[in-house]
Design a protein around this motif. Structure first.
Motif, short mmCIF file in Angstrom:
data_model
loop_
_atom_site.label_atom_id
_atom_site.label_comp_id
_atom_site.label_asym_id
_atom_site.label_seq_id
_atom_site.Cartn_x
_atom_site.Cartn_y
_atom_site.Cartn_z
N UNK A 13 0.83 -1.21 0.00
CA UNK A 13 0.00 0.00 0.00
C UNK A 13 0.86 1.25 0.00
N UNK A 14 1.87 1.26 0.84
CA UNK A 14 2.77 2.41 0.92
C UNK A 14 3.47 2.63 -0.42
N UNK A 15 3.95 1.57 -1.03
CA UNK A 15 4.60 1.65 -2.33
C UNK A 15 3.65 2.21 -3.37
N UNK A 16 2.43 1.72 -3.37
CA UNK A 16 1.43 2.20 -4.32
C UNK A 16 1.16 3.69 -4.13
N UNK A 17 1.03 4.13 -2.88
CA UNK A 17 0.79 5.55 -2.60
C UNK A 17 1.95 6.41 -3.09
N UNK A 18 3.16 5.97 -2.83
CA UNK A 18 4.34 6.74 -3.24
C UNK A 18 4.42 6.83 -4.77
N UNK A 19 4.19 5.72 -5.45
CA UNK A 19 4.23 5.72 -6.91
C UNK A 19 3.19 6.68 -7.47
N UNK A 20 1.98 6.67 -6.92
CA UNK A 20 0.93 7.59 -7.39
C UNK A 20 1.33 9.04 -7.16
N UNK A 21 1.96 9.32 -6.03
CA UNK A 21 2.41 10.69 -5.76
C UNK A 21 3.50 11.12 -6.72
N UNK A 22 4.46 10.24 -6.98
CA UNK A 22 5.58 10.60 -7.86
C UNK A 22 5.10 10.76 -9.29
N UNK A 23 4.25 9.88 -9.77
CA UNK A 23 3.79 9.96 -11.16
C UNK A 23 3.00 11.24 -11.40
N UNK A 24 2.40 11.80 -10.35
CA UNK A 24 1.59 13.01 -10.49
C UNK A 24 2.39 14.29 -10.27
N UNK A 25 3.69 14.16 -10.03
CA UNK A 25 4.53 15.34 -9.85
C UNK A 25 4.70 16.11 -11.15
N UNK A 26 5.06 17.36 -11.02
CA UNK A 26 5.51 18.17 -12.14
C UNK A 26 6.59 17.35 -12.86
N UNK A 27 6.57 17.27 -14.18
CA UNK A 27 7.54 16.43 -14.89
C UNK A 27 9.00 16.72 -14.52
N UNK A 28 9.32 17.97 -14.27
CA UNK A 28 10.69 18.30 -13.89
C UNK A 28 11.01 17.76 -12.49
N UNK A 105 2.16 23.23 -19.32
CA UNK A 105 1.71 23.09 -20.72
C UNK A 105 2.64 23.86 -21.66
N UNK A 106 3.26 24.93 -21.17
CA UNK A 106 4.23 25.66 -22.00
C UNK A 106 5.51 24.84 -22.16
N UNK A 107 5.96 24.23 -21.06
CA UNK A 107 7.20 23.45 -21.08
C UNK A 107 7.02 22.06 -21.68
N UNK A 108 5.86 21.47 -21.45
CA UNK A 108 5.56 20.12 -21.90
C UNK A 108 4.19 20.15 -22.61
N UNK A 109 4.13 20.67 -23.82
CA UNK A 109 2.85 20.84 -24.50
C UNK A 109 2.19 19.50 -24.83
N UNK A 110 0.87 19.51 -24.84
CA UNK A 110 0.11 18.33 -25.24
C UNK A 110 0.25 18.20 -26.76
N UNK A 111 0.66 17.03 -27.24
CA UNK A 111 0.74 16.85 -28.70
C UNK A 111 -0.64 17.03 -29.33
N UNK A 112 -0.66 17.55 -30.54
CA UNK A 112 -1.92 17.86 -31.23
C UNK A 112 -2.91 16.70 -31.24
N UNK A 113 -2.42 15.47 -31.43
CA UNK A 113 -3.34 14.33 -31.53
C UNK A 113 -4.05 14.02 -30.21
N UNK A 114 -3.61 14.62 -29.10
CA UNK A 114 -4.24 14.35 -27.81
C UNK A 114 -5.02 15.55 -27.28
N UNK A 115 -4.94 16.67 -27.93
CA UNK A 115 -5.57 17.89 -27.41
C UNK A 115 -7.08 17.75 -27.24
N UNK A 116 -7.78 17.18 -28.21
CA UNK A 116 -9.22 17.04 -28.09
C UNK A 116 -9.61 16.06 -27.00
#
Length: 119
Positions: A13-28, A105-116
């Motif tokens: 559970x702890x591992x799962x929580x940490x992974x979810x937190x890290x994956x949701x961080x600012x990409x940098x 979104x300025x630093x890591x823009x959504x590619x056109x094919x995913x915008x909609x």
């Protein structure tokens, strides 16, 4: 005394929580997290004989966390897709969240094919 089965469940559970937190961080910030803990793993791998059993176990836990985070990053359609995926509903931070999302979104823009799909 806590049974080992309970410890395993707690660790998962702890591992799962940490992974979810890290994956949701600012990409940098996420890259920095990975870089830092990959460095810990490299140190542990090259200095294993000097480490305590607890440090070796800790490095193995980080190894598992890093693998799970990297696997989830590979599944993203574009970098930054999961930023703040589990965001707080705290109204005090909504303005900051919107500002930071605009910056991402300025630093890591959504590619056109995913915008909609994602907007």
């Amino acid at each position: 005394m806590i049974k080992s089965i309970h410890l395993e469940v707690k660790l998962k559970l702890c591992t799962s929580f940490i992974v979810k937190e890290v994956i949701a961080l600012d990409p940098l910030a996420r890259r920095q997290w990975l870089y830092t803990y990959q460095g810990i793993i490299k140190y542990a791998d090259s200095h294993g004989s000097e480490l305590t059993q607890e440090q070796i176990i800790g490095a193995d836990i980080y190894r598992d966390l890093i693998k799970q985070v990297e696997d989830l990053i590979k599944e993203e359609d574009y970098e930054g897709q999961n930023y703040n995926a589990y965001k707080s509903r705290d109204p005090n931070y909504e303005t900051i969240f919107k500002k930071r999302l605009k910056q991402i979104r300025e630093d890591f823009p959504i590619p056109d094919q995913f915008k909609e799909v994602f907007l």
